[in-house]
Design a protein around this motif. Structure first.
Motif, PDB file in Angstrom:
ATOM      1  N   ALA A 171      14.118   4.800  12.076  1.00 35.50           N
ATOM      2  CA  ALA A 171      13.651   5.724  11.045  1.00 35.50           C
ATOM      3  C   ALA A 171      12.487   5.121  10.267  1.00 35.50           C
ATOM      4  CB  ALA A 171      14.808   6.078  10.105  1.00 35.50           C
ATOM      5  N   VAL A 172      12.621   3.848   9.885  1.00 36.87           N
ATOM      6  CA  VAL A 172      11.565   3.185   9.123  1.00 36.87           C
ATOM      7  C   VAL A 172      10.273   3.110   9.931  1.00 36.87           C
ATOM      8  CG1 VAL A 172      10.846   0.946   8.203  1.00 36.87           C
ATOM      9  CG2 VAL A 172      13.110   1.854   7.635  1.00 36.87           C
ATOM     10  N   MET A 173      10.379   2.678  11.185  1.00 33.89           N
ATOM     11  CA  MET A 173       9.175   2.581  12.020  1.00 33.89           C
ATOM     12  C   MET A 173       8.597   3.964  12.279  1.00 33.89           C
ATOM     13  SD  MET A 173       8.646  -0.614  12.384  1.00 33.89           S
ATOM     14  CE  MET A 173       7.346  -0.713  13.614  1.00 33.89           C
ATOM     15  N   GLY A 174       9.471   4.973  12.378  1.00 32.13           N
ATOM     16  CA  GLY A 174       9.001   6.335  12.587  1.00 32.13           C
ATOM     17  C   GLY A 174       8.122   6.800  11.437  1.00 32.13           C
ATOM     18  N   VAL A 175       8.562   6.552  10.225  1.00 25.60           N
ATOM     19  CA  VAL A 175       7.779   6.969   9.058  1.00 25.60           C
ATOM     20  C   VAL A 175       6.494   6.143   8.958  1.00 25.60           C
ATOM     21  CG1 VAL A 175       7.710   6.943   6.545  1.00 25.60           C
ATOM     22  CG2 VAL A 175       9.703   7.863   7.729  1.00 25.60           C
TER      23      VAL A 175
END
Lengths: 206, 206
Positions: A171-175
Motif C-alpha cells: 500500500a505504501v509503495m503504491g501511494v
DNA sequence: CCGGATCCGGGTTGATACTG
DNA sequence: CAGTATCAACCCGGATCCGG
C-alpha cells in the motif's frame, strides 16, 4: 571465487563482488548504514552463517567494508559506498521482474528503502526540507528531501515529521509510486496523517 | 543458480544474471552485436564448454538472448541490451582496479570497445559525423560520433575513415584517454594517419 | 572445424549443530 | 551475540568424446 584472470574491468569487478551473496550483503549495508552480524543475518534470509562470515572477511580484505568496535558493527568504506550506483543500476533493470509476487519469496520491510531512494523525486527542491515518516509493519523509515530534487530514505524514526504514512509495503509503495491514489490505498488499510502537500510533493509520477 | 527467493529487485536480478560467467557472456554480445558459439569461446578464455552451453540456454529461456539461423549466431534481445547500463556502471566502478596489469591475465583487443564507449566523448556534436579507424594488433575497431556527444565503438572496419590510429591497446587507450600525448604514444610505436582535428575532437579529458 | 554432450575430481554452497 | 565445525549436495573446471 576464482579469479577470471581477464584484463577487463567487468571481469575484475566480478572477481571482487561476483561471489554469491556478496552484493546482497552490500545492499544490507547500503540500506542500514551500519549493521551487526545478527542484523545482516536477519536481512539475508537463507544465508548460511559460515558463508556470511567468509564474505565479511573477504569484503574487509578487499577494502569495501570496515568494522567498528563498540558496537561491533560493519559499515561500508567509501569504496563500498560507491557500489550504490551499481546496485541502483541493477535495481532499475530489475523493475520489470517485480510485477508478480511469488508466495515463497521472503520479504523484509527495510528492503523497500532502496526503491524509495531510486524512484522518489522531490518536486519542490527550493521549498525547504520536508520529512515524512513511513511506518511499515516491521520497520520505520524516514524520508527526507535533500534539497537537490532527490529524496533520502533510511530506516529509523524522525522527531517531528511533516507527515506519516502507515501501512503494508504494498500500500505504501503504491501511494508513493502513484500506482494507487490515496483513497484507493486507504481502502487497503493505509493511514495518512499530517501535511498532504508533502505527500503530493514526493509521490506521483512513477 | 538457486534462486535467493527474496522479493527484492537486486535479488531477482541476480537470480537471472548472477551466475558465474553470465555477465561476461553479455559483455561479449554487447561488444560484438552478434556472435557464434566459437567466437564466444574465444572471447571468454577459460570458460568450460559445458558451462557456455548451459549459460546460453539459460539466457535464451530468460529472454535476454535469441539465436539466429544462417548463420547460427546469438544476439541480445532488447531486454538483454538493457543490461548495457548495468555493465557500464560496473565498469565505471572497476576503473580503479585497472591500474596494474597482472602478467597472467588474458587480454582480448575487442574488450577495449566497452571502455571506449564509456569514456570517449564528442566535443563537437554539431560538426557532422566523424569516423576513426582503430587498428589494434588482433582486432580493428570503428569509432563513430553519434551526433549527441556520445561516441559509438564496435569491432569492424569503416570504408573511408577520417583518421586511423594503429598500435597496441595500451598506446591507443593512452592517447584516447589523454593519459599520453600523441608524441609520447608515437614513441611507443603508435601510428596516426589522417585528420588530427578528429583525434582532438574525441580524445583528451579522461 | 563447429557446436556442443559426457564424465569426473575438486571446490563451493547449504543446512545444521555446536561453542566461546 | 558472533561466529566455527561438519558434512552432504551441488556446481564448476578440465578433459575427452561425438555428430554434422
Amino acid at each position: 571465487m576464482r579469479s577470471y584472470r581477464q584484463y577487463c574491468g567487468l571481469a575484475r569487478a566480478l572477481d571482487v563482488i561476483g561471489d554469491r551473496w556478496t552484493l546482497l550483503i552490500v545492499r544490507e549495508l547500503l540500506i542500514r548504514g551500519s549493521a551487526r552480524y545478527s542484523e545482516l543475518q536477519d536481512g539475508l534470509p537463507g544465508i548460511p552463517t559460515n558463508l556470511l562470515a567468509d564474505r565479511m572477511r573477504h569484503l574487509q580484505r578487499s577494502g569495501l567494508v570496515e568494522r567498528g568496535r563498540t558496537p561491533p558493527a560493519f559499515r561500508l568504506t567509501p569504496r563500498g559506498q560507491a557500489l550504490e550506483s551499481v546496485v541502483a543500476s541493477i535495481g532499475r533493470w530489475a523493475s520489470p521482474l517485480m510485477g508478480e509476487t511469488h508466495p515463497k519469496d521472503a520479504v523484509r520491510d527495510h528492503w523497500f528503502v532502496l526503491p524509495m531512494r531510486l524512484y522518489l523525486r522531490d518536486d519542490k527542491p527550493a521549498a525547504g526540507t520536508a520529512v515524512m515518516q513511513i511506518e511499515l509493519p516491521d520497520q520505520p523509515v524516514v524520508l527526507r528531501t535533500n534539497g537537490d530534487g532527490s529524496v533520502g530514505a533510511q530506516p529509523g524514526r524522525a522527531a517531528n515529521p511533516d507527515a506519516t504514512l502507515t501501512g503494508t509495503p504494498d500500500a505504501v509503495m503504491g501511494v508513493l509510486s502513484g500506482r494507487l491514489t490515496l483513497r484507493q490505498a486507504q481502502a487497503r488499510a493505509l493511514r495518512f496523517d499530517g501535511d498532504v502537500s508533502v505527500l503530493e510533493r514526493l509521490a506521483g509520477r512513477a
